[in-house]
Write an enzyme that holds these catalytic residues in place. Structure first.
Site, PDB file in Angstrom:
ATOM      1  N   PRO A 245     -92.421  30.493 -60.216  1.00 14.07           N
ATOM      2  CA  PRO A 245     -93.413  31.037 -59.293  1.00 14.07           C
ATOM      3  C   PRO A 245     -92.744  32.047 -58.370  1.00 14.07           C
ATOM      4  CG  PRO A 245     -92.757  28.826 -58.621  1.00 14.07           C
ATOM      5  CD  PRO A 245     -92.090  29.091 -59.934  1.00 14.07           C
TER       6      PRO A 245
ATOM      7  N   CYS B 264     -88.871  27.592 -50.954  1.00 12.50           N
ATOM      8  CA  CYS B 264     -89.017  28.928 -50.368  1.00 12.50           C
ATOM      9  C   CYS B 264     -88.447  28.951 -48.951  1.00 12.50           C
ATOM     10  CB  CYS B 264     -90.486  29.335 -50.349  1.00 12.50           C
ATOM     11  SG  CYS B 264     -90.759  30.991 -49.680  1.00 12.50           S
TER      12      CYS B 264
END
Length: 329
Positions: free
Chosen positions: A12, A95
């Protein structure tokens, strides 16, 4: 033994792995697991679901990555994703961006392994499809031996179906998200040790993997490999994924058919009010290293971005590429 079987996936990537990118990647590989960009749980619950979560049926298998740290909200967002038809729900614990940290999710959750486990348990209770986690080996001053071991133990106890590990630390202070993808050193051995300690559980590896040869070497040590920037910047690599997984030699790929399929897809997107550049921006790196690749990039980066650009521009760009150099090699 884990029932999770996805041996190869495309990571992703924010601003990159949108539905157009995923459709393109699916034309190159029928077996790779595709991931959405991260969707914040609140956005999935309260936002424009058709825009945020919609995808083409051809994208299967496709996973929805969620961002968040509230078990109740994540469970609801996971349920929404399952109802949309996604094949997997993944929780972002990797992230490092400031925006993600301010929402108390992403890599900073490495500091709260029990909360991650609570989120996993809530999502597992809400859906019947696999629930997975993508994490780092640690953040800041954490000892990766302790941090990754603690997180993995707790999420596996909570029922997570797979753990995908980006084999670097994330530095939450002092490094930008881009720097966090390059500067912290890779530690593949730490992920290998995690797999050895969890023989029946699915452990996948991510970070700095640039070729299918490297992917094959990792698959001798762990259960799955996830490619990120290499898959995006040199998407041609994906044309060999299915053969790698089948243990066969890769056949010649039909790039003319690919361009025709993408032109047809782009035409449908344009008919729905979209812009050509929204599709073609993901295709710029396709012919990296071939004669004519520079012209291909120029056309897709300029002409395809102009207002009113039509799908025929893809054929114009493809005509500039000399595929004979690949055949000669």
């Amino acid at each position: 033994m884990s029932a999770y079987k996805e041996k190869f996936s495309i990571a992703p990537m924010l601003d990159w792995t949108d539905r157009h990118c995923r459709f393109f990647h699916r034309q190159l590989s029928g077996k790779a697991l595709l991931y959405t960009e991260m969707v914040v749980a609140d956005a999935a619950i309260f936002g424009n679901r058709a825009r945020l979560l919609g995808f083409d049926d051809s994208e299967h298998p496709v996973a929805l990555q969620l961002g968040g740290s509230d078990p109740v909200k994540l469970a609801e967002a996971a349920r929404i994703g399952a109802d949309f038809g996604y094949d997997e729900i993944n929780l972002n614990v990797g992230c490092p961006s400031d925006r993600v940290q301010s929402g108390t999710f992403g890599a900073c959750l490495m500091l709260s392994p029990q909360l991650v486990a609570d989120c996993v348990a809530a999502m597992k209770k809400a859906v019947r499809i696999p629930v997975t986690v993508k994490c780092r080996i640690g953040v800041d001053e954490q000892d990766p031996e302790i941090a990754l071991g603690d997180l993995s133990e707790k999420v596996f106890d909570a029922g997570v179906d797979a753990l995908w590990v980006h084999a670097r630390k994330a530095w939450l202070k002092g490094l930008s998200p881009k720097e966090n993808r390059d500067i912290p050193p890779l530690d593949y051995d730490r992920v290998y040790r995690l797999k050895k300690a969890n023989g029946e559980r699915f452990i996948g590896i991510n970070g700095g993997i640039a070729t299918l040869e490297e992917a094959a070497r990792h698959l001798r040590e762990v259960d799955g490999v996830m490619l990120g920037r290499a898959a995006y910047h040199t998407p041609e690599i994906l044309s060999g994924v299915d053969s790698l997984l089948e243990g066969k030699e890769a056949p010649d790929f039909d790039y003319a058919a690919l361009v025709e399929t993408m032109a047809d897809y782009a035409a449908r997107h344009l008919a729905g009010g979209g812009r050509l550049g929204q599709v073609t921006r993901h295709m710029v790196g396709l012919f990296h290293g071939l004669p004519g690749a520079r012209r291909w990039r120029q056309i897709l980066s300029t002409d395809a971005m102009k207002p009113g650009a039509g799908a025929e521009i893809l054929f114009e760009a493809f005509a500039a590429v000399d595929l004979s150099a690949r055949q000669a090699a």
